[in-house]
Design a protein around this motif. Structure first.
Motif, PDB file in Angstrom:
ATOM      1  N   ALA A  82      26.170 -48.028   9.628  1.00 55.82           N
ATOM      2  CA  ALA A  82      26.541 -48.336   8.244  1.00 55.82           C
ATOM      3  C   ALA A  82      27.074 -49.764   8.178  1.00 55.82           C
ATOM      4  CB  ALA A  82      27.596 -47.359   7.726  1.00 55.82           C
ATOM      5  N   VAL A  83      26.872 -50.383   7.020  1.00 53.16           N
ATOM      6  CA  VAL A  83      27.426 -51.708   6.734  1.00 53.16           C
ATOM      7  C   VAL A  83      28.112 -51.629   5.378  1.00 53.16           C
ATOM      8  CG1 VAL A  83      26.925 -54.144   6.276  1.00 53.16           C
ATOM      9  CG2 VAL A  83      25.668 -52.931   8.088  1.00 53.16           C
ATOM     10  N   VAL A  84      29.353 -52.139   5.330  1.00 54.68           N
ATOM     11  CA  VAL A  84      30.133 -52.185   4.103  1.00 54.68           C
ATOM     12  C   VAL A  84      30.378 -53.648   3.756  1.00 54.68           C
ATOM     13  CG1 VAL A  84      32.378 -51.645   3.077  1.00 54.68           C
ATOM     14  CG2 VAL A  84      31.238 -49.969   4.562  1.00 54.68           C
ATOM     15  N   VAL A  85      30.077 -54.011   2.505  1.00 55.98           N
ATOM     16  CA  VAL A  85      30.314 -55.372   2.015  1.00 55.98           C
ATOM     17  C   VAL A  85      30.954 -55.257   0.646  1.00 55.98           C
ATOM     18  CG1 VAL A  85      29.307 -57.626   1.521  1.00 55.98           C
ATOM     19  CG2 VAL A  85      28.160 -56.099   3.159  1.00 55.98           C
ATOM     20  N   THR A  86      32.111 -55.883   0.482  1.00 56.93           N
ATOM     21  CA  THR A  86      32.745 -55.923  -0.838  1.00 56.93           C
ATOM     22  C   THR A  86      33.239 -57.339  -1.116  1.00 56.93           C
ATOM     23  OG1 THR A  86      34.942 -55.307  -0.034  1.00 56.93           O
ATOM     24  CG2 THR A  86      33.493 -53.511  -0.727  1.00 56.93           C
ATOM     25  N   ARG A  87      33.119 -57.720  -2.385  1.00 57.97           N
ATOM     26  CA  ARG A  87      33.619 -59.016  -2.850  1.00 57.97           C
ATOM     27  C   ARG A  87      33.077 -60.185  -2.039  1.00 57.97           C
ATOM     28  NH1 ARG A  87      39.945 -57.845  -4.324  1.00 57.97           N
ATOM     29  NH2 ARG A  87      39.535 -56.134  -5.754  1.00 57.97           N
ATOM     30  N   TYR A  88      31.816 -60.109  -1.669  1.00 57.52           N
ATOM     31  CA  TYR A  88      31.204 -61.174  -0.882  1.00 57.52           C
ATOM     32  C   TYR A  88      29.720 -61.246  -1.210  1.00 57.52           C
ATOM     33  CZ  TYR A  88      29.545 -63.877   3.106  1.00 57.52           C
ATOM     34  OH  TYR A  88      28.959 -64.840   3.888  1.00 57.52           O
ATOM     35  N   LEU A  89      29.224 -62.470  -1.344  1.00 51.84           N
ATOM     36  CA  LEU A  89      27.804 -62.690  -1.589  1.00 51.84           C
ATOM     37  C   LEU A  89      27.398 -64.020  -0.988  1.00 51.84           C
ATOM     38  CD1 LEU A  89      25.109 -61.959  -2.985  1.00 51.84           C
ATOM     39  CD2 LEU A  89      25.966 -63.153  -5.016  1.00 51.84           C
ATOM     40  N   TYR A 109      27.655 -51.555  -0.822  1.00 49.93           N
ATOM     41  CA  TYR A 109      27.826 -52.956  -1.228  1.00 49.93           C
ATOM     42  C   TYR A 109      28.393 -52.987  -2.645  1.00 49.93           C
ATOM     43  CZ  TYR A 109      26.578 -57.947  -0.775  1.00 49.93           C
ATOM     44  OH  TYR A 109      26.614 -59.323  -0.648  1.00 49.93           O
ATOM     45  N   GLU A 110      29.409 -53.825  -2.840  1.00 48.92           N
ATOM     46  CA  GLU A 110      30.046 -53.963  -4.148  1.00 48.92           C
ATOM     47  C   GLU A 110      30.576 -55.388  -4.281  1.00 48.92           C
ATOM     48  OE1 GLU A 110      33.228 -51.322  -6.516  1.00 48.92           O
ATOM     49  OE2 GLU A 110      34.012 -52.131  -4.635  1.00 48.92           O
ATOM     50  N   THR A 111      30.117 -56.084  -5.327  1.00 50.24           N
ATOM     51  CA  THR A 111      30.658 -57.419  -5.555  1.00 50.24           C
ATOM     52  C   THR A 111      30.509 -57.810  -7.023  1.00 50.24           C
ATOM     53  OG1 THR A 111      30.864 -59.626  -4.574  1.00 50.24           O
ATOM     54  CG2 THR A 111      28.617 -58.814  -4.960  1.00 50.24           C
ATOM     55  N   PHE A 112      30.913 -59.013  -7.326  1.00 46.34           N
ATOM     56  CA  PHE A 112      30.959 -59.491  -8.698  1.00 46.34           C
ATOM     57  C   PHE A 112      29.573 -59.882  -9.205  1.00 46.34           C
ATOM     58  CE2 PHE A 112      35.037 -60.376  -6.684  1.00 46.34           C
ATOM     59  CZ  PHE A 112      35.890 -59.696  -7.542  1.00 46.34           C
ATOM     60  N   MET A 113      29.405 -59.804 -10.514  1.00 42.31           N
ATOM     61  CA  MET A 113      28.122 -60.159 -11.117  1.00 42.31           C
ATOM     62  C   MET A 113      28.315 -61.085 -12.317  1.00 42.31           C
ATOM     63  SD  MET A 113      26.892 -56.745 -13.211  1.00 42.31           S
ATOM     64  CE  MET A 113      25.551 -57.627 -14.008  1.00 42.31           C
TER      65      MET A 113
END
Length: 175
Positions: A82-89, A109-113
């Motif tokens: 698994a890979v978790v990414v938040t607030r990063y792009l 994955y969760e970040t700003f749009m």
């Protein structure tokens, strides 16, 4: 320290105990701590050595200080369950993030749009997803479990895009 994201908690429950998980651009490690508390083996990676130092000695967490945007990519392919990414792009390396997943591996994955500028930072379009961008990206290599985008009220008002997907573009290796 903030609690783990509701999105990460909701879909992190799908990761089986003992799995190897990458918390990419982990910052202060709020998700690494939550994941490790679920008996997962976590590699917390970030370029901020001071933030990573706060994770030293935490059970089931290893750290890696690396520039995730320049220089050599620190991993090969198909390394994590698994890979978790938040607030990063960082768009130039999105395909490498997908390649980190083993067949059947889970991405959270969760970040700003777009539209987040009205709430503050980030406001630079380089750091904001376009509408449906994560969904379009995942369709090239995975199966979508859930996708959401739009305004959220908590923990603070923001425009967010988030996805949970399984890597399905490769067949598992049979022994």
């Amino acid at each position: 320290m903030q609690d783990a994201s509701d999105w990460v908690v909701r879909f992190g429950e799908l990761i089986p105990p003992g799995a190897d998980v990458l918390d990419l651009a982990c910052g202060g490690g709020r998700h690494a701590r939550w994941l490790a508390g679920r008996d997962l083996n976590v590699l917390a990676a970030d370029r901020d050595a001071a933030a990573l130092a706060a994770l030293d000695g935490q059970p089931r967490i290893r750290t890696l200080c690396a520039d995730l945007e320049g220089g050599d990519w620190p991993w090969g392919e198909a390394c994590f369950d698994a890979v978790v990414v938040t607030r990063y792009l960082f768009r130039p390396r999105l395909d490498r993030v997908a390649a980190l997943l083993k067949p059947g591996g889970l991405l959270i994955y969760e970040t700003f749009m777009d539209g987040n500028a009205r709430f503050g930072k980030p406001s630079n379009p380089d750091f904001l997803l376009r509408p449906h961008e994560l969904l379009d990206w995942v369709r090239g290599w995975g199966s979508v479990i859930a996708f959401e985008q739009g305004e959220i009220a908590r923990p603070a008002p923001a425009m967010i895009q988030r996805i949970c997907a399984v890597r399905s573009d490769v067949l598992p290796v049979l022994n």
